[in-house]
Design an enzyme around this catalytic site. Sequence first.
Site, short mmCIF file in Angstrom:
data_model
loop_
_atom_site.label_atom_id
_atom_site.label_comp_id
_atom_site.label_asym_id
_atom_site.label_seq_id
_atom_site.Cartn_x
_atom_site.Cartn_y
_atom_site.Cartn_z
N CYS A 33 0.82 -1.21 0.00
CA CYS A 33 0.00 0.00 0.00
C CYS A 33 0.87 1.27 0.00
O CYS A 33 1.33 1.68 -1.05
CB CYS A 33 -0.98 -0.02 1.17
SG CYS A 33 -2.37 1.11 0.97
N HIS A 54 -3.87 -5.65 1.48
CA HIS A 54 -3.70 -6.03 2.88
C HIS A 54 -4.32 -7.41 3.07
O HIS A 54 -4.70 -8.08 2.12
CB HIS A 54 -4.40 -5.02 3.79
CG HIS A 54 -3.93 -3.62 3.61
ND1 HIS A 54 -2.75 -3.15 4.14
CD2 HIS A 54 -4.49 -2.57 2.95
CE1 HIS A 54 -2.60 -1.87 3.83
NE2 HIS A 54 -3.64 -1.50 3.10
#
EC number: 6.3.5.13
Length: 240
Positions: A94, A192
């Site tokens: 991310c 994630h």
Amino acid sequence: MNDSAVRIALVLPDLLGTYGDFGNAVVLDKRLAWRGISSEIVTVNFGDSVPDSCDIYVVGGGEDTAQTLAVRHLRDNPGLQRAAARGAVVLGVCAGIQIFGEKFTRADDVTHPGLGLIDSVSYAGGSRAIGEVLAKPANGLFEGFLTGFENHQGRTELGPAAQPLAHVTVGTGNDGKVEGAVQGKILCTYLHGPVLPRNPQIADLLIEWATGTKPAPLDLPAVTLLRAERSKAAGQRADA
């Protein structure tokens, strides 16, 4: 730990630890141990110098302010960059995919220089990407589908030196078409979950890069069930 142990640097988990991304380091540690390979997790917090002697570096996600603090810290303490230059394995999640690029522009329209580890630029998109993702591997890099949970406004454009990790079938990833980036032994993703518990084939790819040996398969039924359940959830998102 002895000198032959695989050293896994968990980089700035106090800043970049969204959605339990520290679990990626734990998964690498456990999958090495289950194969009889010694390993050690080296935690590098904000304010610590970054060692350049580790074998694998794991960087997680975080909000804009944490991301900006992290990239400044890593520029001031360039151990990760030195390690990457000599061929160490790096995983960026991310915020990681954004700060590893040439530059990133936050939602406030302020542009910050990245670390220049991958050929990419990132910027804030018009809408936030939230939910389950399914993606097919690019260039035969790994087996099976990629699954994960995304929650980001950023969009990332890859330059010619970087290749996508996967092609998106459900979700957004980098831009609605491709997900993640691979350049040398640097692997990045927006996902994630954490991403490695949900995608053990990618964990084993990183281990192979670090050790130079393809790891033996592990039979973990719980992981198979998890991947099937998350694939179903992504399918439900696509049908919604």
